[in-house]
Design an enzyme around this catalytic site. Structure first.
Site, PDB file in Angstrom:
ATOM      1  CB  CYS A 196      72.444  32.682  51.081  1.00 20.54           C
ATOM      2  SG  CYS A 196      71.620  31.105  51.433  1.00 20.54           S
TER       3      CYS A 196
ATOM      4  CG  HIS B 103      76.475  31.135  48.892  1.00 19.19           C
ATOM      5  ND1 HIS B 103      76.729  31.654  50.136  1.00 19.19           N
ATOM      6  CD2 HIS B 103      75.304  30.442  48.998  1.00 19.19           C
ATOM      7  CE1 HIS B 103      75.776  31.281  50.979  1.00 19.19           C
ATOM      8  NE2 HIS B 103      74.891  30.547  50.299  1.00 19.19           N
TER       9      HIS B 103
ATOM     10  CD  GLU C 211      79.557  33.738  49.606  1.00 23.07           C
ATOM     11  OE1 GLU C 211      78.956  33.053  50.467  1.00 23.07           O
ATOM     12  OE2 GLU C 211      78.961  34.286  48.652  1.00 23.07           O
TER      13      GLU C 211
END
Length: 242
Positions: free
Chosen positions: A100, A209, A211
């Site tokens: 991002c 994302h 994560e």
């Protein structure tokens, strides 16, 4: 310094240390550290003012709003002292992942081509996004299969990937589009591009994302909920192979 209370889930490859850079305004640095730990490596906290990378084997530039996204998203972070070391390391083959805002920084630092601009609908978007894996031969994607569909959270206001037609054709022709949006294009990215790599395959940037999709029960409801973990595990496999 943050203290990480994260249980080890997998044996660590000996010496695998992945740096996660914190810029003023980073929001997902701790999430990235957790993903690194869950994948089986040791997260190393790097500060934007550091002038070296503390001997890490790979680097993650996390999401957030570095320096408040003033001027352009990622434009100020590109000049942070740590980025000189990141650029030098990437040019030597160090695996670098930008998520991002980290993707925006990589483009501003010219480690990746193109730019990220305001979403075409002029609104911030937050959703679970399906992606198609286009290239599973980078340092960060060997854990996937080409054509695999995965679901990863997405949240951005300036996520539209743009580049001139020549650059887009080069990315396509050289197989450097890594991820592509499936089902819906959430931000107007040209050719539905969600992530790209450099020519060497060691630098990858993506808007969604991963994560936030690394642990059962805490990721997207659709799919496995852990589709992002393979990104962090992939680089460990590459490091072990080296």
């Amino acid at each position: 310094m943050h203290r990480l209370d994260v249980p080890e889930r997998q044996p660590r490859p000996e010496g695998a240390r992945i740096g996660v850079v914190t810029f003023p305004g980073s929001l997902d640095d701790r999430d990235a550290q957790r993903a690194v730990r869950l994948a089986g490596a040791e997260p190393v906290l790097l500060w934007h003012g550091d002038e070296d990378l503390k001997g890490v084997d790979a680097v993650v530039l996390p999401g957030g709003f570095s320096y408040g996204d003033y001027l352009r998203a990622g434009a100020i972070a590109r000049f942070a002292p740590v980025m000189s070391a990141v650029v030098e390391g990437a040019q030597r083959g160090l695996p670098v992942l930008g998520i991002c805002n980290g993707f925006q920084i990589l483009c501003e630092a010219h480690l990746l081509p193109g730019a990220l601009i305001r979403n075409d609908h002029q609104r911030f978007v937050c959703r679970d996004q399906q992606l198609r894996v286009e290239n599973n031969d980078t340092a960060w994607t060997t854990g996937y299969t080409a054509g695999q569909r995965i679901t990863i959270p997405l949240k951005n206001g300036e996520g539209g990937f743009v580049a001139d037609e020549r650059t887009l054709d080069e990315l396509e022709g050289e197989g450097r589009v890594v991820f592509r949006y499936e089902g819906i294009n959430p931000n107007g990215s040209l050719r539905d591009i969600a992530g790209i790599t450099n020519a060497a395959g060691n630098v990858v940037g993506l808007m969604p994302h991963p994560e936030h999709a690394v642990e059962p029960g805490f990721g997207p409801d659709s799919g496995t909920g852990t589709d992002g973990l393979a990104i962090f595990a992939s680089v460990l496999g590459v490091l072990v192979a080296v």
